[in-house]
Design an enzyme around this catalytic site. Sequence first.
Site, PDB file in Angstrom:
ATOM      1  N   CYS C 149       8.367   3.724   6.059  1.00  0.00           N
ATOM      2  CA  CYS C 149       8.075   2.192   6.138  1.00  0.00           C
ATOM      3  C   CYS C 149       9.353   1.307   6.282  1.00  0.00           C
ATOM      4  CB  CYS C 149       6.961   1.926   5.125  1.00  0.00           C
ATOM      5  SG  CYS C 149       7.364   2.112   3.441  1.00  0.00           S
ATOM      6  N   HIS C 242       6.534  -5.609   3.523  1.00  0.00           N
ATOM      7  CA  HIS C 242       7.859  -5.052   3.076  1.00  0.00           C
ATOM      8  C   HIS C 242       8.798  -6.069   3.519  1.00  0.00           C
ATOM      9  CE1 HIS C 242       6.686  -1.680   1.243  1.00  0.00           C
ATOM     10  NE2 HIS C 242       7.251  -0.624   1.924  1.00  0.00           N
TER      11      HIS C 242
END
Lengths: 346, 346, 346, 346
Positions: C149, C242
């Site tokens: 990710c 994130h």
Amino acid sequence: MAKIKVGILGATGNVGQRFIQVLNNHPWFEISALAASERSAGKMYADVADWKVGTEIPDSVAGIEVVPIDPKNIDADIVFSALPADLALTIEPAFAKEGFVVASNASSFRMEEDIPLVIPEVNPEHLGLIDVQKKNRKWDGCIITNPNCSTIMMSVTLKPLLQFGLQSVQVATMQAISGAGYNGIYAMSIYDNVVPFIGGEEEKIETESLKIFGKFDGKKVVNNTDFKVSASCNRVPVIDGHTEAIWAGLKSNPKPDAVKEAFLKFDPGLSHLPTEPKYPIIVRDEKDRPQPRLDRDMGKGMSVSVGRIREGVGGVRYMALGHNTIRGAAGASVLNAELMHKKGYL
Amino acid sequence: MAKIKVGILGATGNVGQRFIQVLNNHPWFEISALAASERSAGKMYADVADWKVGTEIPDSVAGIEVVPIDPKNIDADIVFSALPADLALTIEPAFAKEGFVVASNASSFRMEEDIPLVIPEVNPEHLGLIDVQKKNRKWDGCIITNPNCSTIMMSVTLKPLLQFGLQSVQVATMQAISGAGYNGIYAMSIYDNVVPFIGGEEEKIETESLKIFGKFDGKKVVNNTDFKVSASCNRVPVIDGHTEAIWAGLKSNPKPDAVKEAFLKFDPGLSHLPTEPKYPIIVRDEKDRPQPRLDRDMGKGMSVSVGRIREGVGGVRYMALGHNTIRGAAGASVLNAELMHKKGYL
Amino acid sequence: MAKIKVGILGATGNVGQRFIQVLNNHPWFEISALAASERSAGKMYADVADWKVGTEIPDSVAGIEVVPIDPKNIDADIVFSALPADLALTIEPAFAKEGFVVASNASSFRMEEDIPLVIPEVNPEHLGLIDVQKKNRKWDGCIITNPNCSTIMMSVTLKPLLQFGLQSVQVATMQAISGAGYNGIYAMSIYDNVVPFIGGEEEKIETESLKIFGKFDGKKVVNNTDFKVSASCNRVPVIDGHTEAIWAGLKSNPKPDAVKEAFLKFDPGLSHLPTEPKYPIIVRDEKDRPQPRLDRDMGKGMSVSVGRIREGVGGVRYMALGHNTIRGAAGASVLNAELMHKKGYL
Amino acid sequence: MAKIKVGILGATGNVGQRFIQVLNNHPWFEISALAASERSAGKMYADVADWKVGTEIPDSVAGIEVVPIDPKNIDADIVFSALPADLALTIEPAFAKEGFVVASNASSFRMEEDIPLVIPEVNPEHLGLIDVQKKNRKWDGCIITNPNCSTIMMSVTLKPLLQFGLQSVQVATMQAISGAGYNGIYAMSIYDNVVPFIGGEEEKIETESLKIFGKFDGKKVVNNTDFKVSASCNRVPVIDGHTEAIWAGLKSNPKPDAVKEAFLKFDPGLSHLPTEPKYPIIVRDEKDRPQPRLDRDMGKGMSVSVGRIREGVGGVRYMALGHNTIRGAAGASVLNAELMHKKGYL
């Protein structure tokens, strides 16, 4: 068929943004005016609204020029009011006088004798007050209000309990920080913390609910005296979604299963309004639901979720939960306007 | 005078660490043994305890070699038990049999007829059960237990209300995540969320409180039947500190000011035990207190703070708050041991 | 045209649920199989998936019977793998051997020489490895992987910087708790806290990015040696999204405005895939954006948002942000499958 | 020996409260005056300070009458300034002129050529500027400042790295919400979020550090030109404790172990000041430390904790952490005053 034009008063704040979300692609209504303080007026909505409700700002409103909050600036039949109570006090009557239907989320007029305080699933017949109001006040328009957020979640779940003889309600709330508006609570106040006080909240729950469940006698609403409500309100570190622990004293003292059945069978009989959720009350069977992060968006934020139905004190205990700025604010006002439209009040 | 040697069973966990904090520099007790699972045994405490309770690990215990949880490994007069309930079930009797005083925070024996369930400020006279217990079980030692954390906060505040004729208690709790132990709750479960369920908690509050307020008749404790307790337990995103919204039904229906006075005047008459706080109950006059982050450490974590005393339903409503792993766990057990020492049971 | 049947391996977990969300109402693909561990197999999906990704579970999958993770149980052309790395290691090849296209989010095969590691906006030409792979391994099907990710968010933003001569990357990440799966992090570990370590994460970022930006020479991918990446990974108390603070060393040392221009002009040339967002990179001009709660859902969770582009150290500094379980996991795998379909690999 | 009288300017705010905590039971100093805005003046400290820093308000200050911020109201030798920068600009010189030593946490004068910007463990010799300042400004008193909180944590750890030839610093900060003061950040802004911007913070880190590591040539401080600092500052949902991810470019490119050794051996040579922690730098060996909730209170909040020392880019990468309102504010000012006392400047 042409859509009905609607305006939003206080369009840039947290509830104002929720109004835009709820009204986006609405089948009956189209936003024709966004009104906000002088500071924002004259600028494009996308430039002045500090958009923070998750999804992207709809293209259809991003480029609208914000106008001052003044009836003469607004071309609409309905205005939704997300104004703070002090401003609503003078502005809403001014709009009603000029012929607007004011569907208000503000608390200013909720307890006025000739102003309906309505949850369509609970007391649609209180709309009758509108004729009284217009006559009394000699207004071309009118004001209709929805209750305080915590009151709405609770009241939707109390409605199907009336059949058991509701005698008392005790409710401890765990309310989300968005309920205080974007600038309402400092991070240092609520992080790793619970604040056991929300100004005016307990009084609103305790008084508004008695009016909502009151009887409209053709002239006024006579407050319900069958039961009393005692509330203990708390702020918890949750973004959206008010959770409530409820004790309902019930004369016939039904088994929890009978209460669950009543929740499941509850049909408000509205014959589907656009913002009405498929299920007004969702019953969760899991032992640990409803939970705000998981359940607040059910029914596009308009369903009230309940769970943990168990014996109480001469009645039942259960948890209730709803999205405070949708079911408890913007969605509530829009649903009221939809009800008015369906009932021919527009 | 030489200090009394004490051991801690389950010394490495969250409550075990709190025992070490509470016992650090204790005037009567000194830690002589730290016992934990086989996995930790034989190693230095500082190497196996994942110390996470804020302050630094005391030098006096850092270098202690952890021993297995077995009576023959432990040189002490008292052992404090921070064991999980399933382990406590067999281990605590084994220690009691071998002559140890077991001051336990585990739930395993709380409701046993001959085991005292004590809060020194509330029912110190239940210590009398110890003689019954020793005789019954033919143990050289004994087990004394403290209630569940939520029960403790509530019960301390109910004690001064007895004078008004306590008839019913409804309590909605907002409990901290530390109450489930370090590994008890996943972050994804509780962040931006409320979980309206804690396994066994409501039952503990509802049954333990009746025993605590029961009458010791010289042979056993007869549960109190004057009032009933109905609890609704919730987990909220708070590290430490359980907050409780309480409705107390009171026969004489006193004014909130009279209740406040009763809280302020409450003197448990213990003539000062080392871990006893200066004020067992702190009354906050601010409209929005007590709050867990601000009040949990009052009285070194041993005071219960109350506030928002107002009219209830045939009685009063108020908020109560205490530190769940100090007042509600480790500190409670240590206070019980202190009471036993003072009363000559050691 | 009939839709392509797709299965999901590991359908009940956090990423599995995201696969279902991303594939809901997909124009090309339809879910024909949901596979999970033996424990769930044979039961209805809605009964075994502890659905926690916000929206309601789609009706179309709620009633599907979960099957064991075995090629012979699955009627599909593509399987999306949300398996943990250890299971993926044996299961994914078994599916590829049986002729399935395996679009995997697992890390197990990302760095294998003949397995493409693809972000469609960055290195679509690496699909060429599929022919190599099939030949090498004598598989009827194949495995295609997407990066970790954090690597994806970073790499999407580095692509338009290549024109300036990328020489070095330093990235400090602030990663969401959902990245560790539902049961990955205890609440006591991360609340009011930062954990400056995520197992294997820095290595993944540092090695995967060099492969992604490597050159496919017709036979294999030669890792990029023009630049090095140094990562410092942190977990922060955020549910999803994130955030990354990036320093990019750039040979031509462009002004921040030129870099902004490059971000704005970035067109991956994919001619629109269904899950591709309108803007692969959204440039925020506000001084304090992007922010995870406000920007993670942009482009239905598939856009990477950047902001605060300013001078760095021989290059630029900026912030990048993306939704870790959509752009960084499920959405990435689906986008890869769409690319394969468009390029004729299905 | 009589203690030195000290006053606190801005005593009611967050940093003001921390000053009181740090000065409580101080061996050299005693609080003789608490000054705050006109609104608070004339009232008892306990009545106007909204005390929120965890422990109870010390009895010794609770009853002090707050005075206006005016030199003639204050009987003290030193005043600690927790004033906001705009007020400090005029108030601090007024006190210095009247003969007070002003130990200031405000940013207003940090970069002034004749005002020392001091961290005792780093550049105690900059105290020499005080004589220059007094002469320049014809003041009886003087102003001494401590750096910005993030700068302090970083600089303490850079000091022992100078021996390796410091060439560059890149620092990504994850800063606590208390750093913005109690009313600095709204809950809706930071909950479930990261805000990648803190006004003026990056500039402070980048400029203050060069002055701190500059050379005092007897007349002025010549800024260090050996290295440059590039900062990327972020606010994260943490109450107290700033965490920093640091890359230090080091000419001699030492192994991480050598850097660890340098941290461990670091002795600032202050021969113990009262507020100085036992270890200025604590090296954590665990793979996932330091963490703000666990490490911020180390050394009574005055130690800086480091960890994860590993290879960087021509140097090392590591994490640093300290308590922002103690080590980074109130404690820093008090330590400066202690240094002055020891060096004979009082």
